[in-house]
Design an enzyme around this catalytic site. Structure first.
Site, PDB file in Angstrom:
ATOM      1  CD  GLU A  71      -2.919  -1.097   2.364  1.00 49.11           C
ATOM      2  OE1 GLU A  71      -2.787  -0.231   3.239  1.00 49.11           O
ATOM      3  OE2 GLU A  71      -3.868  -1.897   2.339  1.00 49.11           O
ATOM      4  CD  GLU A 123      -3.368  -5.985   4.202  1.00 46.55           C
ATOM      5  OE1 GLU A 123      -4.220  -5.185   4.651  1.00 46.55           O
ATOM      6  OE2 GLU A 123      -2.145  -5.757   4.231  1.00 46.55           O
TER       7      GLU A 123
HETATM    8  C1  GBH Z   1      -4.347  -2.236   5.621  1.00 45.31           C
HETATM    9  O1  GBH Z   1      -4.495  -0.868   5.498  1.00 45.31           O
HETATM   10  C2  GBH Z   1      -2.951  -2.502   6.094  1.00 45.31           C
HETATM   11  O2  GBH Z   1      -2.158  -3.078   5.071  1.00 45.31           O
HETATM   12  C3  GBH Z   1      -2.880  -3.349   7.327  1.00 45.31           C
HETATM   13  O3  GBH Z   1      -1.610  -3.249   7.872  1.00 45.31           O
HETATM   14  C4  GBH Z   1      -3.978  -2.910   8.270  1.00 45.31           C
HETATM   15  O4  GBH Z   1      -3.870  -3.547   9.509  1.00 45.31           O
HETATM   16  C5  GBH Z   1      -5.293  -3.257   7.622  1.00 45.31           C
HETATM   17  O5  GBH Z   1      -5.405  -2.687   6.367  1.00 45.31           O
HETATM   18  C6  GBH Z   1      -6.507  -2.820   8.433  1.00 45.31           C
HETATM   19  O6  GBH Z   1      -6.543  -1.423   8.550  1.00 45.31           O
HETATM   20  O7  GBH Z   1      -9.050   6.756  10.062  1.00 45.31           O
HETATM   21  O8  GBH Z   1      -7.623   8.519   9.172  1.00 45.31           O
HETATM   22  O9  GBH Z   1      -6.737   6.933  10.756  1.00 45.31           O
HETATM   23  C7  GBH Z   1      -5.728  -0.441   4.989  1.00 45.31           C
HETATM   24  C8  GBH Z   1      -5.675   1.047   4.788  1.00 45.31           C
HETATM   25  C9  GBH Z   1      -5.038   2.250   6.765  1.00 45.31           C
HETATM   26  C10 GBH Z   1      -7.016   2.787   5.544  1.00 45.31           C
HETATM   27  C11 GBH Z   1      -5.579   3.028   7.953  1.00 45.31           C
HETATM   28  C12 GBH Z   1      -7.551   3.538   6.706  1.00 45.31           C
HETATM   29  C13 GBH Z   1      -7.019   4.736   8.698  1.00 45.31           C
HETATM   30  C14 GBH Z   1      -7.262   6.162   8.334  1.00 45.31           C
HETATM   31  N1  GBH Z   1      -6.129   1.732   5.981  1.00 45.31           N
HETATM   32  N2  GBH Z   1      -6.479   4.066   7.508  1.00 45.31           N
HETATM   33  S1  GBH Z   1      -7.694   7.172   9.689  1.00 45.31           S
END
Ligand code: GBH
Length: 449
Positions: free
Chosen positions: A171, A357
């Site tokens: 990502e 994922e």
């Molecule tokens: C994936 O990210 C990751 O690859 C993995 O490590 C992670 O554990 C899993 O998904 C579950 O999240 O609300 O502004 O803090 C997915 C992408 C990353 C998108 C975290 C949302 C939070 C944004 N996500 N993000 S915020």
């Protein structure tokens, strides 16, 4: 609750890779062991307010010590593959020679997978940059690209005789945008131009790592894992349609286009102007290196509205009323997975796709020695059914990795968000297979579920 579709393992192609995903910083702990240096996440977690519960990955699932038991869990689930990540801070040393103890750890881990019939699917970068490299500019510095290919060279030389599948980055959107624009991930910066420059260096490091891997690992299958989202306008207005195109430009096309050899999207370059990354001759050719598969991390779709004044893109993600959501607030939309796969196949035609994922977060509770996570089980069933539909439509999907094997350190959310098929008690480190995990096991055994 609505009836769930019937599924059988034989509905999927022969040779399909079935697994779970994890990542180093989220599960390993052992941050001071084996000569590991500090990572940008160790540093970021120490910032007041950065992590919801003030925690860090210092212990996490203690997988660094408990990995044999965790690999046993993966085997008992009946999976035949396992996606994990290699912590660069375990390999990096100030002098440039790779840390032997770090290589030894992953060597044992890989052997442990092979002994259990698990095909290893390592990711080389899942966000834990060595802090000393951050001090030299991190991903914003072009030198980090070459530091990355040196690291990839060391790891693939050591493991390439046993590991045939390699994922360069997890990502890149999160590395650049969460890490350098909205600042919710390490290293916590907030600058649009920096974020785009970082993004370019990450993509370039992918492009330059692929030939290094191929040189060290004959017949390697190499890919990159992207978090992509189906996008749709929040209303039928022309403004929202145009905004959706811009949002898609940064969310999806900004990665898919250059990887497919089309360069960065022209409409976005025009829009971004001075914010666009500085590139050198040959960079885009390097990024366009052919790969063997696309890794797709699928979580949720996004609805987009035109939002004057909201940054250079003037877009806003709009929460849709009345939709089903996980405890994280993410929309549950299995059909979005089918839609996204059909789009990628139609517009980019990668040789193969692996779902690297897919998973959901719920407030699980242990009751009488069990976790009755029926919502997560339903999420899994419906997404696998959606995957089946895409395969029937001709999308060459060859693997599925559930996020995640274990509850773990969920980045900025700390330990407040559980995604595991296995429950982890973070006080006792006890593991307990949830109902969703039991469903996955029954499905993988070929039972009618
Ligand atoms: C994936 O990210 C990751 O690859 C993995 O490590 C992670 O554990 C899993 O998904 C579950 O999240 O609300 O502004 O803090 C997915 C992408 C990353 C998108 C975290 C949302 C939070 C944004 N996500 N993000 S915020």
């Amino acid at each position: 609750t609505a009836a769930l579709p019937a599924l059988h393992r034989n509905d999927f192609p022969p040779g399909f890779a079935w697994g779970c995903s994890t990542s180093s910083y989220q599960i390993e702990g052992g941050v001071h062991e084996g000569g590991r240096v500090e990572s940008i996440w160790d540093r970021f977690c120490a910032r007041p307010g950065a992590i919801r519960d003030g925690s860090s990955g210092a212990v996490a699932c203690d997988h660094y010590h408990r990995w044999p038991q965790d690999l046993d869990l993966a085997r008992e689930l009946g999976t035949n593959a396992y996606r994990f990540s290699i912590a660069w801070p375990r390999i990096w040393t100030p002098g440039g020679t790779p840390n032997a103890q770090g290589l030894d750890f992953y060597d044992r881990l890989v052997d442990g997978m092979l002994e259990r019939g698990l095909q290893p699917w390592p990711t080389l970068y899942h966000w834990d940059l060595p802090q000393p490299l951050q001090e030299q500019g991190g991903w914003a510095a072009r030198d980090t690209v070459h530091a990355f290919t040196d690291y990839v060279d060391a790891v693939t030389r050591r493991l390439g005789d046993r590991v045939g599948q390699w994922i360069t980055h997890n990502e890149p959107w999160c590395t650049s945008i969460h890490g350098h624009l909205d600042g919710v991930h390490a290293p916590g910066q907030k600058d649009f131009a920096t974020a785009l420059q970082v993004n370019h260096h990450v993509l370039l490091s992918h492009g330059l790592a692929v030939p290094v891997i191929r040189a060290n690992v004959p017949d390697a299958r190499v890919g990159i894992a992207l978090s992509l989202h189906p996008v749709r306008p929040a209303s039928s207005s022309d403004d929202d349609a145009a905004a959706t195109r811009r949002h898609d430009g940064l969310r999806n096309r900004w990665f898919l286009d250059p990887l497919a050899g089309r360069g960065y999207p022209e409409d976005m370059l025009a829009l971004l102007g001075e914010l666009a990354p500085r590139t050198q001759q040959g960079d885009l050719d390097a990024i366009a290196v052919p790969t063997d598969f696309l890794g797709l991390n699928y979580y949720f779709p996004e609805a987009i509205a035109h939002a004057p004044g909201q940054g250079p893109l003037q877009t806003r993600v709009v929460a849709q009323p009345g939709v089903e959501r996980t405890a994280f607030g993410w929309e549950v939309a299995p059909l979005g997975l089918t839609e996204l796969l059909l789009r990628i196949h139609r517009e980019y035609a990668p040789r193969a796709v692996h779902i690297t994922e897919n998973g959901s977060c719920y407030d699980d509770a242990v009751q009488d020695g069990a976790v009755h996570d029926s919502a997560r089980r339903a999420y899994l069933v419906r997404h696998l059914a959606a995957l089946c539909t895409a395969i029937a439509e001709g999308v060459p999907v060859q693997g599925y990795f559930a996020w995640s094997l274990l509850d773990n350190f969920e980045w900025a959310e700390g330990y407040t968000r559980r995604f595991g098929l296995t429950h982890v008690d973070f006080t006792t480190q006890q593991r307990l297979l949830k109902d969703s995990g039991k469903w996955y096991r029954a499905f993988l055994r070929g039972e009618d579920v």
